[in-house]
Write a protein that holds these residues in place. Structure first.
Motif, short mmCIF file in Angstrom:
data_model
loop_
_atom_site.label_atom_id
_atom_site.label_comp_id
_atom_site.label_asym_id
_atom_site.label_seq_id
_atom_site.Cartn_x
_atom_site.Cartn_y
_atom_site.Cartn_z
N ILE A 109 17.75 18.03 26.84
CA ILE A 109 18.55 18.60 25.77
C ILE A 109 18.12 17.95 24.46
O ILE A 109 18.06 16.72 24.36
CB ILE A 109 20.06 18.28 25.94
N PHE A 129 17.23 23.59 25.38
CA PHE A 129 17.35 23.07 26.74
C PHE A 129 16.09 23.41 27.52
O PHE A 129 15.48 24.44 27.28
CB PHE A 129 18.52 23.75 27.47
N ASP A 144 15.47 27.34 26.87
CA ASP A 144 16.30 28.25 26.11
C ASP A 144 16.76 27.54 24.84
O ASP A 144 16.97 26.33 24.84
CB ASP A 144 17.52 28.67 26.95
N LYS A 146 19.81 27.72 22.04
CA LYS A 146 21.14 28.28 21.77
C LYS A 146 21.55 27.87 20.36
O LYS A 146 21.29 26.75 19.93
CB LYS A 146 22.16 27.78 22.78
N PHE A 148 24.86 27.41 18.61
CA PHE A 148 26.30 27.33 18.79
C PHE A 148 27.06 27.52 17.49
O PHE A 148 28.26 27.76 17.51
CB PHE A 148 26.69 25.98 19.41
N GLN A 159 29.49 21.61 23.93
CA GLN A 159 28.89 22.87 24.39
C GLN A 159 27.48 22.63 24.94
O GLN A 159 27.08 23.23 25.94
CB GLN A 159 28.85 23.90 23.25
N ALA A 160 26.73 21.74 24.30
CA ALA A 160 25.38 21.41 24.78
C ALA A 160 25.44 20.75 26.15
O ALA A 160 24.66 21.08 27.05
CB ALA A 160 24.66 20.50 23.79
N CYS A 163 26.22 23.37 28.81
CA CYS A 163 25.03 24.18 29.12
C CYS A 163 24.04 23.42 29.98
O CYS A 163 23.46 23.97 30.92
CB CYS A 163 24.34 24.62 27.83
N ALA A 164 23.84 22.15 29.66
CA ALA A 164 22.91 21.32 30.44
C ALA A 164 23.39 21.20 31.89
O ALA A 164 22.59 21.30 32.83
CB ALA A 164 22.76 19.95 29.81
N GLU A 166 25.23 23.35 33.52
CA GLU A 166 24.98 24.65 34.16
C GLU A 166 23.54 24.74 34.65
O GLU A 166 23.27 25.26 35.74
CB GLU A 166 25.27 25.80 33.18
N LEU A 167 22.61 24.23 33.84
CA LEU A 167 21.18 24.28 34.21
C LEU A 167 20.89 23.40 35.43
O LEU A 167 19.87 23.59 36.10
CB LEU A 167 20.30 23.85 33.05
#
Length: 173
Positions: A109, A129, A144, A146, A148, A159-160, A163-164, A166-167
């Motif tokens: 990230i 990311f 990706d 993003k 925000f 939020q970062a 997302c990380a 989720e990855l």
């Protein structure tokens, strides 16, 4: 504030970290992270989960360009050409993390949390990311960007981190 007095982190972050640990444990995978703008928030969330040590290998906080180069092997050419907030840099960070750990998957990230540091092309809230997997021989880059928006420094970082995480969930077949 979290209702769970066992953590200082937001519930949504800890809940997702728990899912990441459980899913990777079930898949027999070890994970690692390389963080810049999140400053260790992803690693902190993962280590909130009891028993995470059998899944979470390590985390690097490489906030400066020098740290990205020295600790993760990101080339100065990548940073000079594309910048530290770029898909090329995030990909190099993820690859460097895999090379320096025994993890099966690594997520990187890098971004601009604000309030300053943004530009017209990369405004505050821009986060990039990348995920690298040891067994992936396709050579395909998973990355990706993003945007925000300016959610405030804490909002962008949260939020970062989400997302990380989720990855880091195993991809469904």
């Amino acid at each position: 504030m979290s209702e769970n007095l066992d953590t200082i982190l937001p519930d949504e972050l800890v809940d997702l970290a728990r899912r990441v640990i459980e899913a990777n444990r079930a898949a027999g995978r070890r994970i690692a992270v390389a963080e810049s703008c999140t400053g260790g928030l992803v690693a902190a969330a993962l280590t909130e989960i009891a028993g995470s040590s059998d899944v979470f290998e390590s985390g690097f906080v490489t906030y400066s360009n020098e740290a990205k180069m020295e600790l993760l092997g990101v080339s100065s050419d990548v940073i000079e050409t594309f910048g530290s907030v770029s898909i090329a840099c995030a990909w190099a960070m993820a690859q460097g993390t895999l090379q320096r750990t025994r993890a099966d998957v690594a997520v990187a990230i890098t971004g601009i949390a604000g309030p300053g540091g943004g530009s017209e092309k990369k405004p505050v809230g821009t986060v990039v990311f990348s995920r690298a997997e040891r067994e992936d021989t396709s050579g395909e880059m998973t990355a990706d960007r993003k945007d925000f928006g300016d959610l405030g420094r804490g909002g962008v970082r949260l939020q970062a981190a989400l997302c990380a995480l989720e990855l880091l969930l195993p991809k469904l077949p």
